[in-house]
Write a protein that holds these residues in place. Sequence first.
Motif, PDB file in Angstrom:
ATOM      1  N   LEU A 165       1.903  -2.211  15.820  1.00  0.00           N
ATOM      2  CA  LEU A 165       3.161  -1.556  16.177  1.00  0.00           C
ATOM      3  C   LEU A 165       3.367  -1.590  17.698  1.00  0.00           C
ATOM      4  CD1 LEU A 165       5.401  -0.020  14.625  1.00  0.00           C
ATOM      5  CD2 LEU A 165       4.101   2.082  14.964  1.00  0.00           C
ATOM      6  N   PHE A 166       2.308  -1.316  18.438  1.00  0.00           N
ATOM      7  CA  PHE A 166       2.423  -1.356  19.898  1.00  0.00           C
ATOM      8  C   PHE A 166       2.789  -2.754  20.386  1.00  0.00           C
ATOM      9  CE2 PHE A 166       0.078  -2.583  23.798  1.00  0.00           C
ATOM     10  CZ  PHE A 166       0.996  -2.072  24.703  1.00  0.00           C
TER      11      PHE A 166
ATOM     12  N   ILE B 201     -10.178   4.057   2.643  1.00  0.00           N
ATOM     13  CA  ILE B 201      -9.864   5.480   2.502  1.00  0.00           C
ATOM     14  C   ILE B 201      -8.537   5.745   3.197  1.00  0.00           C
ATOM     15  CG2 ILE B 201     -10.572   7.778   3.300  1.00  0.00           C
ATOM     16  CD1 ILE B 201     -13.315   7.209   2.575  1.00  0.00           C
ATOM     17  N   ASP B 202      -7.664   6.505   2.534  1.00  0.00           N
ATOM     18  CA  ASP B 202      -6.392   6.868   3.163  1.00  0.00           C
ATOM     19  C   ASP B 202      -6.035   8.290   2.745  1.00  0.00           C
ATOM     20  OD1 ASP B 202      -4.421   6.182   4.950  1.00  0.00           O
ATOM     21  OD2 ASP B 202      -3.071   5.358   3.439  1.00  0.00           O
ATOM     22  N   LEU B 239       2.609  -5.286  -1.636  1.00  0.00           N
ATOM     23  CA  LEU B 239       2.103  -4.228  -0.756  1.00  0.00           C
ATOM     24  C   LEU B 239       3.177  -3.815   0.230  1.00  0.00           C
ATOM     25  CD1 LEU B 239      -1.472  -5.528   0.182  1.00  0.00           C
ATOM     26  CD2 LEU B 239      -0.908  -3.718  -1.422  1.00  0.00           C
ATOM     27  N   ASN B 240       3.898  -4.820   0.743  1.00  0.00           N
ATOM     28  CA  ASN B 240       4.899  -4.552   1.769  1.00  0.00           C
ATOM     29  C   ASN B 240       5.736  -5.789   2.022  1.00  0.00           C
ATOM     30  OD1 ASN B 240       5.755  -2.450   3.634  1.00  0.00           O
ATOM     31  ND2 ASN B 240       3.576  -1.969   3.738  1.00  0.00           N
ATOM     32  N   ILE B 241       6.921  -5.575   2.549  1.00  0.00           N
ATOM     33  CA  ILE B 241       7.760  -6.718   2.944  1.00  0.00           C
ATOM     34  C   ILE B 241       8.211  -6.510   4.385  1.00  0.00           C
ATOM     35  CG2 ILE B 241       9.921  -7.973   2.524  1.00  0.00           C
ATOM     36  CD1 ILE B 241       9.615  -7.555  -0.378  1.00  0.00           C
ATOM     37  N   ASP B 242       7.950  -7.481   5.245  1.00  0.00           N
ATOM     38  CA  ASP B 242       8.454  -7.448   6.622  1.00  0.00           C
ATOM     39  C   ASP B 242       9.747  -8.246   6.676  1.00  0.00           C
ATOM     40  OD1 ASP B 242       6.373  -6.003   7.601  1.00  0.00           O
ATOM     41  OD2 ASP B 242       5.394  -7.650   8.680  1.00  0.00           O
ATOM     42  N   LEU B 243      10.800  -7.622   7.227  1.00  0.00           N
ATOM     43  CA  LEU B 243      12.078  -8.336   7.347  1.00  0.00           C
ATOM     44  C   LEU B 243      12.311  -8.691   8.806  1.00  0.00           C
ATOM     45  CD1 LEU B 243      14.293  -6.116   5.037  1.00  0.00           C
ATOM     46  CD2 LEU B 243      13.168  -8.281   4.483  1.00  0.00           C
ATOM     47  N   LEU B 244      12.777  -9.905   9.040  1.00  0.00           N
ATOM     48  CA  LEU B 244      13.126 -10.316  10.402  1.00  0.00           C
ATOM     49  C   LEU B 244      14.385 -11.157  10.268  1.00  0.00           C
ATOM     50  CD1 LEU B 244      11.820 -10.045  13.285  1.00  0.00           C
ATOM     51  CD2 LEU B 244      11.037 -12.389  12.963  1.00  0.00           C
ATOM     52  N   GLN B 277      -1.181  -3.666   5.628  1.00  0.00           N
ATOM     53  CA  GLN B 277      -0.118  -3.552   4.624  1.00  0.00           C
ATOM     54  C   GLN B 277      -0.432  -2.449   3.609  1.00  0.00           C
ATOM     55  OE1 GLN B 277       2.587  -5.000   5.266  1.00  0.00           O
ATOM     56  NE2 GLN B 277       1.725  -6.220   6.932  1.00  0.00           N
ATOM     57  N   LEU B 278      -1.700  -2.346   3.241  1.00  0.00           N
ATOM     58  CA  LEU B 278      -2.094  -1.361   2.234  1.00  0.00           C
ATOM     59  C   LEU B 278      -1.908   0.073   2.735  1.00  0.00           C
ATOM     60  CD1 LEU B 278      -3.581  -1.252  -0.599  1.00  0.00           C
ATOM     61  CD2 LEU B 278      -5.697  -0.966   0.680  1.00  0.00           C
ATOM     62  N   THR B 279      -2.102   0.261   4.039  1.00  0.00           N
ATOM     63  CA  THR B 279      -2.117   1.630   4.575  1.00  0.00           C
ATOM     64  C   THR B 279      -0.898   1.950   5.432  1.00  0.00           C
ATOM     65  OG1 THR B 279      -3.376   0.934   6.516  1.00  0.00           O
ATOM     66  CG2 THR B 279      -4.650   1.671   4.618  1.00  0.00           C
ATOM     67  N   LYS B 280       0.117   1.093   5.385  1.00  0.00           N
ATOM     68  CA  LYS B 280       1.324   1.339   6.189  1.00  0.00           C
ATOM     69  C   LYS B 280       1.996   2.610   5.677  1.00  0.00           C
ATOM     70  CE  LYS B 280       3.519  -2.170   8.443  1.00  0.00           C
ATOM     71  NZ  LYS B 280       4.159  -3.483   8.484  1.00  0.00           N
ATOM     72  N   ARG B 281       2.474   3.433   6.623  1.00  0.00           N
ATOM     73  CA  ARG B 281       3.085   4.687   6.205  1.00  0.00           C
ATOM     74  C   ARG B 281       4.605   4.577   6.187  1.00  0.00           C
ATOM     75  NH1 ARG B 281      -1.323   7.944   9.732  1.00  0.00           N
ATOM     76  NH2 ARG B 281      -3.019   7.421   8.320  1.00  0.00           N
ATOM     77  N   ASN B 282       5.219   5.377   5.332  1.00  0.00           N
ATOM     78  CA  ASN B 282       6.681   5.434   5.288  1.00  0.00           C
ATOM     79  C   ASN B 282       7.232   5.700   6.673  1.00  0.00           C
ATOM     80  OD1 ASN B 282       6.992   4.964   2.619  1.00  0.00           O
ATOM     81  ND2 ASN B 282       7.028   7.133   2.034  1.00  0.00           N
TER      82      ASN B 282
END
Lengths: 286, 286
Positions: A165-166, B201-202, B239-244, B277-282
Amino acid sequence: MSLVINGVTKIYKEKNALDDIQLTFEKEKIYGLLGRNGAGKSTLLNIISNRAFPSRGSVNLDGEKVTDNEHALDNIYLMSEDNLFPSPLKVKDVFKLSEGFYGNFDWDLANHMIKAFDLDPKLKMRKLSTGYRSIAKLITALSVPCDYIFLDEPVLGLDANHRELFYQFLLETYEERPRTFVLSTHLIEEIANLLEEVIFIDHGKLIKQATVEDILGEGKTLTGPKDLVLAATENLHVLNIDLLGNQATAFVTGDLPAQLPGEIRLGPMNLQSYFVQLTKRNGEAK
Amino acid sequence: MSLVINGVTKIYKEKNALDDIQLTFEKEKIYGLLGRNGAGKSTLLNIISNRAFPSRGSVNLDGEKVTDNEHALDNIYLMSEDNLFPSPLKVKDVFKLSEGFYGNFDWDLANHMIKAFDLDPKLKMRKLSTGYRSIAKLITALSVPCDYIFLDEPVLGLDANHRELFYQFLLETYEERPRTFVLSTHLIEEIANLLEEVIFIDHGKLIKQATVEDILGEGKTLTGPKDLVLAATENLHVLNIDLLGNQATAFVTGDLPAQLPGEIRLGPMNLQSYFVQLTKRNGEAK
């Protein structure tokens, strides 16, 4: 506009902590300042930001000496491991103090980062974990209006998500408001993509300055049977050779011979490997 | 022989710092214990090593509860950020104290490491830099005779060369005297090659345990035009989608359809990306 390090030497306990450093930071570029622990990076950064004085030489911003020069120092910001803020201060007070000192604090960016990193600005600095203390300092460093921003160990204690993120915020703010960033970190491979130029310091001396592109273009690894690798690299510029039984990996720079024995595998050298090989010390092997 | 974490819950300020953790560390394996800042890793390590107590559940070594059990605790060693030694102690005194406490200190290995890292054992612990303090602690951790060694942020402050040297020593001592190592670090990609199994662990919960091989085998990235990527991944485990802009990168696990549109590029996912990706937070996005 440029920041010139002009023959800076720092003698400390009769040793040259810095030895005749000659270096120019151009405007609106992102640099990596890389060196081993104790190489002299922090000493150099402290001299640039007027927290320490050179024994010889000077630092000049647009031809003006920066030492005790408020006008020049207004344009130079150092984020460092040392905590310069009184520890009972809250995060938001640190931002306000920085605005008072440097003016024109980018509150939009700061608030955007506070939210993205989930930092509570009402917490006291000393209550923060190592990672969140780094985050609060990073927000300050990206939000002040200075044209030369030096970041010493910027991601200390940050988890992988926060580091990513940074790096995104750094690139975004650099695109929106180009200025000079100098990153000094031990996590070399992660920042390789961000940098235009790399400066290597070892034992207080500037040992190399080059673009990342040039370094990645010139570094190669040759792996194969020991005898063949030693023979093939005899006349090349070898940074180091790792031996493992009968196998060897040579780390070389510069031109390769047109033909190499088929048993030798040629590979790329990444920035971190290049650094490790360039700065390996005698006897530092298992 | 195994170390079993049996439904461990830790309630701290009315919050579940750890929530019903069920986990087995088998003998002679190298694990990664991975989690975000504040996920609960250090709390778990402190409970395992009897520095903190669980609110519910227990830790058992070969069926024996470890809480205040000297015989079991003799076999468990935690290297952590907290300095447990009185700060006026010299490095060599820390080694001697550790020998007194655990017995059978591996002086050959310790002396070999002292030399390779160029550490002065006559220095006081508090005089060392962050990096060298980590090195002194690492030497202690690898030289004690315990069968379960937990390393919390082992390479904090170490430069790239020293990190590489440590990973080599770890593998060498593991081969010579197999025991269980559990590494907890934010530098995930660097240790991926060392690990057999990874524990994620999360928010105080165990969210995944798997071999590195399985994780690298199951994780893929799909990059291409946004509409096509969204359509292609609709029924996959994303797991997640990055948009650019109009492009998207989807991070997926599990089986892929036999056919993908030609505009979509398929790539591998490394361990650190998988973790991010697994631990990305809202809301944790720019």
